[in-house]
Design a protein around this motif. Structure first.
Motif, PDB file in Angstrom:
ATOM      1  N   PRO A 286       0.976  -1.138   0.053  1.00 55.54           N
ATOM      2  CA  PRO A 286      -0.087   0.188  -0.020  1.00 55.54           C
ATOM      3  C   PRO A 286       0.896   1.183  -0.097  1.00 55.54           C
ATOM      4  CG  PRO A 286      -0.195  -1.197   2.017  1.00 55.54           C
ATOM      5  CD  PRO A 286       0.619  -1.837   1.188  1.00 55.54           C
ATOM      6  N   PRO A 287       0.432   2.292  -0.685  1.00 51.42           N
ATOM      7  CA  PRO A 287       1.062   3.496  -0.701  1.00 51.42           C
ATOM      8  C   PRO A 287       1.347   4.255   0.568  1.00 51.42           C
ATOM      9  CG  PRO A 287      -0.919   3.890  -1.488  1.00 51.42           C
ATOM     10  CD  PRO A 287      -0.840   2.667  -1.337  1.00 51.42           C
ATOM     11  N   ALA A 288       2.460   4.754   0.776  1.00 51.74           N
ATOM     12  CA  ALA A 288       2.955   5.298   2.187  1.00 51.74           C
ATOM     13  C   ALA A 288       2.879   6.985   2.211  1.00 51.74           C
ATOM     14  CB  ALA A 288       4.512   5.179   2.407  1.00 51.74           C
ATOM     15  N   VAL A 289       2.531   7.702   1.079  1.00 48.27           N
ATOM     16  CA  VAL A 289       2.794   9.145   0.958  1.00 48.27           C
ATOM     17  C   VAL A 289       1.487   9.556   0.251  1.00 48.27           C
ATOM     18  CG1 VAL A 289       3.918  11.310   0.297  1.00 48.27           C
ATOM     19  CG2 VAL A 289       5.241   9.055   1.057  1.00 48.27           C
ATOM     20  N   SER A 290       0.846  10.685   0.996  1.00 53.43           N
ATOM     21  CA  SER A 290      -0.449  11.043   0.172  1.00 53.43           C
ATOM     22  C   SER A 290       0.167  11.876  -1.192  1.00 53.43           C
ATOM     23  CB  SER A 290      -0.996  12.333   0.823  1.00 53.43           C
ATOM     24  OG  SER A 290      -0.078  13.458   1.062  1.00 53.43           O
ATOM     25  N   GLY A 291      -0.486  11.625  -2.055  1.00 54.33           N
ATOM     26  CA  GLY A 291      -0.360  12.352  -3.601  1.00 54.33           C
ATOM     27  C   GLY A 291       0.378  11.151  -4.388  1.00 54.33           C
ATOM     28  N   HIS A 292       0.639   9.803  -3.536  1.00 53.34           N
ATOM     29  CA  HIS A 292       0.933   8.808  -4.246  1.00 53.34           C
ATOM     30  C   HIS A 292      -0.155   7.866  -4.571  1.00 53.34           C
ATOM     31  CE1 HIS A 292       5.680   9.237  -3.411  1.00 53.34           C
ATOM     32  NE2 HIS A 292       5.103  10.351  -3.708  1.00 53.34           N
ATOM     33  N   VAL A 293      -0.842   7.355  -5.715  1.00 51.73           N
ATOM     34  CA  VAL A 293      -1.824   6.695  -5.954  1.00 51.73           C
ATOM     35  C   VAL A 293      -1.431   5.305  -5.851  1.00 51.73           C
ATOM     36  CG1 VAL A 293      -4.146   6.648  -7.062  1.00 51.73           C
ATOM     37  CG2 VAL A 293      -2.853   8.880  -6.828  1.00 51.73           C
ATOM     38  N   GLY A 294      -2.169   4.527  -5.121  1.00 54.46           N
ATOM     39  CA  GLY A 294      -1.705   3.117  -5.419  1.00 54.46           C
ATOM     40  C   GLY A 294      -2.525   2.317  -6.159  1.00 54.46           C
ATOM     41  N   THR A 295      -2.881   2.747  -7.626  1.00 53.26           N
ATOM     42  CA  THR A 295      -3.382   2.337  -8.618  1.00 53.26           C
ATOM     43  C   THR A 295      -2.752   1.784  -9.535  1.00 53.26           C
ATOM     44  OG1 THR A 295      -5.465   3.509  -8.058  1.00 53.26           O
ATOM     45  CG2 THR A 295      -5.662   2.555 -10.090  1.00 53.26           C
ATOM     46  N   LEU A 296      -3.137   0.516 -10.350  1.00 51.79           N
ATOM     47  CA  LEU A 296      -2.466  -0.008 -11.395  1.00 51.79           C
ATOM     48  C   LEU A 296      -3.450   0.069 -12.694  1.00 51.79           C
ATOM     49  CD1 LEU A 296      -0.883  -3.385 -10.244  1.00 51.79           C
ATOM     50  CD2 LEU A 296       0.188  -1.050 -10.521  1.00 51.79           C
ATOM     51  N   ARG A 297      -3.013   0.703 -13.814  1.00 60.45           N
ATOM     52  CA  ARG A 297      -4.009   1.015 -14.855  1.00 60.45           C
ATOM     53  C   ARG A 297      -3.296   0.237 -16.125  1.00 60.45           C
ATOM     54  NH1 ARG A 297      -6.373   6.737 -15.902  1.00 60.45           N
ATOM     55  NH2 ARG A 297      -5.387   7.717 -14.284  1.00 60.45           N
ATOM     56  N   SER A 298      -4.179  -0.160 -17.067  1.00 61.89           N
ATOM     57  CA  SER A 298      -3.841  -0.164 -18.304  1.00 61.89           C
ATOM     58  C   SER A 298      -4.518   0.630 -19.130  1.00 61.89           C
ATOM     59  CB  SER A 298      -4.226  -1.712 -18.810  1.00 61.89           C
ATOM     60  OG  SER A 298      -3.800  -1.909 -20.113  1.00 61.89           O
ATOM     61  N   ILE A 299      -3.819   1.436 -20.033  1.00 63.27           N
ATOM     62  CA  ILE A 299      -4.145   2.368 -20.961  1.00 63.27           C
ATOM     63  C   ILE A 299      -4.084   2.012 -22.447  1.00 63.27           C
ATOM     64  CG2 ILE A 299      -4.045   4.991 -21.633  1.00 63.27           C
ATOM     65  CD1 ILE A 299      -3.740   5.578 -18.799  1.00 63.27           C
ATOM     66  N   ARG A 300      -5.107   2.110 -23.345  1.00 57.51           N
ATOM     67  CA  ARG A 300      -4.655   1.957 -24.580  1.00 57.51           C
ATOM     68  C   ARG A 300      -4.230   3.329 -25.307  1.00 57.51           C
ATOM     69  NH1 ARG A 300      -7.079   1.154 -29.669  1.00 57.51           N
ATOM     70  NH2 ARG A 300      -6.353  -0.814 -30.601  1.00 57.51           N
ATOM     71  N   ILE A 301      -2.983   3.295 -25.689  1.00 58.26           N
ATOM     72  CA  ILE A 301      -2.662   4.576 -26.028  1.00 58.26           C
ATOM     73  C   ILE A 301      -3.213   5.143 -27.436  1.00 58.26           C
ATOM     74  CG2 ILE A 301      -0.281   5.963 -27.108  1.00 58.26           C
ATOM     75  CD1 ILE A 301      -0.044   4.870 -24.096  1.00 58.26           C
ATOM     76  N   GLU A 302      -3.670   6.328 -27.356  1.00 62.54           N
ATOM     77  CA  GLU A 302      -4.363   7.074 -28.429  1.00 62.54           C
ATOM     78  C   GLU A 302      -3.460   7.136 -29.760  1.00 62.54           C
ATOM     79  OE1 GLU A 302      -7.437   9.763 -27.206  1.00 62.54           O
ATOM     80  OE2 GLU A 302      -6.199  11.054 -28.398  1.00 62.54           O
ATOM     81  N   GLY A 303      -3.672   6.586 -30.629  1.00 61.12           N
ATOM     82  CA  GLY A 303      -3.101   6.714 -31.891  1.00 61.12           C
ATOM     83  C   GLY A 303      -2.395   5.443 -32.577  1.00 61.12           C
ATOM     84  N   SER A 304      -1.694   4.754 -31.300  1.00 59.65           N
ATOM     85  CA  SER A 304      -0.798   3.726 -31.738  1.00 59.65           C
ATOM     86  C   SER A 304      -1.575   2.412 -31.318  1.00 59.65           C
ATOM     87  CB  SER A 304       0.692   3.672 -30.871  1.00 59.65           C
ATOM     88  OG  SER A 304       0.256   3.605 -29.544  1.00 59.65           O
ATOM     89  N   GLY A 305      -2.287   2.375 -30.275  1.00 54.62           N
ATOM     90  CA  GLY A 305      -2.856   1.263 -30.070  1.00 54.62           C
ATOM     91  C   GLY A 305      -2.133   0.249 -29.100  1.00 54.62           C
TER      92      GLY A 305
END
Ligand code: 8IG
Length: 290
Positions: free
Chosen positions: A64-83
């Motif tokens: 778990p994250p230890a500092v405020s301002g650090h978000v403990g989320t993992l994301r997968s993003i499909r890059i616009e333009g390249s896929g």
């Protein structure tokens, strides 16, 4: 036999994490990964469409994250333009948390195990060059690992001549020709430096001081990834300006610089993963037509 009581080695743990991400997201392989440091958390939104996200603690090896301002989320993003698919690691573990270097580089090793060939490392840090006012993004050209530790064990002589891939720095400078370059020195923290330590860092050749990134860059190079590093100078290093350092100042500089650095990062990543580049290894994509 007592194998069940032995903790998995860090590379096996990263493979487990990558498998868990593939299973949960339905995305077999990722192309590029980003670690978003202080001030950078909004930058992911411009990259493209988020196609999966999860609390990092549901994936093996993430703390778990230890500092405020650090978000403990993992994301997968499909890059616009390249896929291409970017794995966004919003969950950085710092050495100062005291859990050792393994958790610090777990995200990088997971990204490598997930197929990523490129690692983008961002951070908020202190600037030694007085002309870099808070809110200035600086490309990392080289680094000094001043932590006294390393993620590598054994006779593992990884070459760090080009720890920050020159071709990727070229891409970032194409996007923003005004970008300056710096040498990042990682301290263990959690204190900020004394003014004497900042003078030491400057004498040693550093222009940026922080508490992350260098160990992650080493792990990424060990894994054979290309590395792009961009710092956001959120404060002048201790003794460079007359004022004392505060975490509030860091968060404020991040908020103000947000739109500029988000555009810089998104456009740079688009170009890295774009058609005709080496950034994507996804063979299911259509052939580029140029
Ligand atoms: I944000 O001035 C941030 N992180 N070591 N020194 C170190 N880490 C930092 C600083 C700084 N600012």
């Amino acid at each position: 036999m007592d194998e069940t009581t032995t903790a998995p080695d860090p590379y096996s743990l990263a493979k487990e994490a990558a498998a868990a991400i593939a299973r949960s997201s339905g995305i077999a392989a990722h192309d590029l990964a980003l670690v978003l440091g202080s001030g950078w958390s909004g930058a992911a939104d411009l990259l493209g469409e988020t196609v999966w996200q999860a609390d990092a603690t549901t994936i093996p090896g993430f703390r778990p994250p230890a500092v405020s301002g650090h978000v403990g989320t993992l994301r997968s993003i499909r890059i616009e333009g390249s896929g291409a698919h970017a794995l966004v690691l919003g969950a950085r573990t710092h050495l100062y948390e005291g859990a050792g270097v393994g958790p610090v580089v777990h995200g990088v090793r997971t990204a490598a195990a997930a197929g990523c060939r490129t690692m983008v490392l961002t951070n908020g840090c202190g600037g030694i060059d007085p002309s870099w006012s808070p809110g200035t993004p600086v490309l990392i050209a080289d680094q000094i690992n001043f932590t006294g530790t390393t993620p590598l064990a054994g006779a593992n002589f990884v070459d760090l001549t080009d720890v920050y891939t020159p071709a990727l720095r070229d891409v970032a400078r194409e996007v923003d020709p005004s970008l300056e370059e710096g040498v990042y020195m990682q301290f263990r923290g959690p204190t900020y430096e004394t003014p004497a330590e900042v003078r030491m860092a400057r004498t040693m050749g550093a222009t940026l001081v922080g508490m992350s990134t260098a160990l992650e860059a080493i792990a990424a190079r060990e894994a054979g990834m290309d590395v792009l590093g961009i710092s956001l100078v959120t404060n002048l290093a201790a003794g460079i300006s007359a004022e004392a350092l505060s975490h509030e100042e860091v968060l404020e500089a991040g908020r103000e610089a947000g739109p500029r650095i988000s555009r810089l990062l998104a456009e740079t990543v688009r170009r890295i993963t774009g058609p005709g580049t080496t950034g994507t290894t996804d063979t299911t994509d259509e052939e580029p037509t140029r």
